[in-house]
Design an enzyme around this catalytic site. Structure first.
Site, PDB file in Angstrom:
ATOM      1  N   ALA A   1      41.852 146.826 121.060  1.00  0.00           N
ATOM      2  CA  ALA A   1      40.776 146.682 120.073  1.00  0.00           C
ATOM      3  C   ALA A   1      39.452 147.258 120.559  1.00  0.00           C
ATOM      4  CB  ALA A   1      40.599 145.210 119.706  1.00  0.00           C
ATOM      5  N   ALA A   2      39.500 148.096 121.592  1.00  0.00           N
ATOM      6  CA  ALA A   2      38.255 148.613 122.162  1.00  0.00           C
ATOM      7  C   ALA A   2      37.453 149.417 121.146  1.00  0.00           C
ATOM      8  CB  ALA A   2      38.570 149.472 123.383  1.00  0.00           C
ATOM      9  N   GLY A   3      38.119 150.356 120.464  1.00  0.00           N
ATOM     10  CA  GLY A   3      37.415 151.174 119.486  1.00  0.00           C
ATOM     11  C   GLY A   3      36.888 150.363 118.316  1.00  0.00           C
ATOM     12  N   ASP A   4      37.659 149.389 117.886  1.00  0.00           N
ATOM     13  CA  ASP A   4      37.223 148.539 116.773  1.00  0.00           C
ATOM     14  C   ASP A   4      36.023 147.691 117.175  1.00  0.00           C
ATOM     15  OD1 ASP A   4      39.308 149.537 115.217  1.00  0.00           O
ATOM     16  OD2 ASP A   4      40.691 147.992 115.929  1.00  0.00           O
TER      17      ASP A   4
END
Length: 302
Positions: free
Chosen positions: A252-255
């Site tokens: 979920a890093a990009g989110d």
């Protein structure tokens, strides 16, 4: 008060871990099973909800099935302060679902059932005009239909919202759609899909950003994983580094980055400071396992 609006997908992720991934015709016993709440739209709205300040209201437009996963999602999101008046329940459909097999090396195989996500329509977006009318920022991704995304961007521009597109999963987009975007946040793979330019260093990131500027996007932020982000505004760019951490799960890093970016920009932070804030939030997320369970709260960034 200001209003932040996310339009997008929601998934229930069923994660099974193995030493090695099953081969065709093979049955293996999973070492661990867990249910994770995911979907790019849901992850991003959770990040916005957890990182927002008391003067910001966070809304989510999505489609859920008529199942127990939808009940769990609504309860969890409400606890993070997210307003769900724009969430639709789709009769006789499951909530979006993913089954994820993960091995000891972090490699995975994923099967996705879009479920209710496929039923979030342009008509649903039109029904939420009052919400767009009060929104300051609108954040969208590409896990719902392009017609739905396009309609959300059209309404956002009609009501003078700042638009952010996270173009994931990677896809080629029309110039008509790109011209509706104020800020675009691709990773290297997504930037290649949009421009045909392989992003491998700062020079190639600059070329990709210039291509997107020429297509009508004012601000380009190409996320570069552990290297941070290349940020280009009005043709001038720089790399803003990310904190150095021991990453164990980048799901979920990009989110997290996108939700945090919207919060920070709405607070009046400069683009550089907003990206630094987003880099910090995503650097915390990658040190934890899971999707929404890895997203930090505002108090953890201070």
């Amino acid at each position: 008060m200001s209003t932040l609006l996310v339009v997008g997908s929601a998934n229930a992720d069923h994660v099974l871990t193995f030493n090695e991934l099953p081969q065709a015709g093979q049955t293996l016993i999973s070492q661990q099973y867990r249910l994770e709440l995911g979907g790019k739209g849901a992850n991003q709205v959770v990040a916005a909800g957890r990182l927002s300040n008391p003067q910001q209201k966070v809304y989510f437009i999505c489609a859920l099935g008529d199942d127990s996963n939808a009940v769990i999602m609504r309860k969890t999101w409400a606890a993070d302060g997210i307003n769900l008046s724009g969430c639709y329940d789709i009769a006789n459909q499951s909530t979006g679902t993913a089954v994820i097999f993960v091995n000891q090396h972090g490699e995975n195989s994923i099967g996705v059932v879009p479920g209710a996500n496929a039923y979030l329509s342009a008509e649903h977006i039109q029904q939420q005009q009052a919400l767009f009318a009060q929104a300051d920022y609108v954040l969208v991704q590409l896990e719902t239909s392009l017609d739905t995304v396009h309609q959300a961007l059209i309404l956002a521009k009609q009501y003078h919202c700042t638009t952010i597109l996270n173009p994931a999963p990677a896809a080629k987009l029309s110039n008509d759609l790109l011209r509706l975007i104020d800020i675009i946040t691709p990773n290297e793979t997504e930037a290649f899909a949009l421009t045909g330019i392989e992003v491998i260093d700062q020079q190639s990131a600059e070329k990709a950003a210039q291509d997107l500027h020429h297509k009508g996007v004012n601000t380009v932020i190409i996320t570069l994983g552990s290297k941070g982000a290349y940020v280009s505004e009005k043709g001038r760019g720089q790399i803003i580094p990310a904190p150095i951490v021991n990453a164990i799960d980048t799901v979920a890093a990009g989110d997290t980055f996108n939700g945090a970016l919207m919060v920070a920009l709405d607070e009046g932070k400069s683009l550089t400071d907003a990206v630094m804030f987003a880099n910090l939030a995503s650097s915390i997320a990658v040190t934890r396992s899971g999707a929404q369970s890895s997203i930090p709260y505002r108090t953890e960034l201070t």
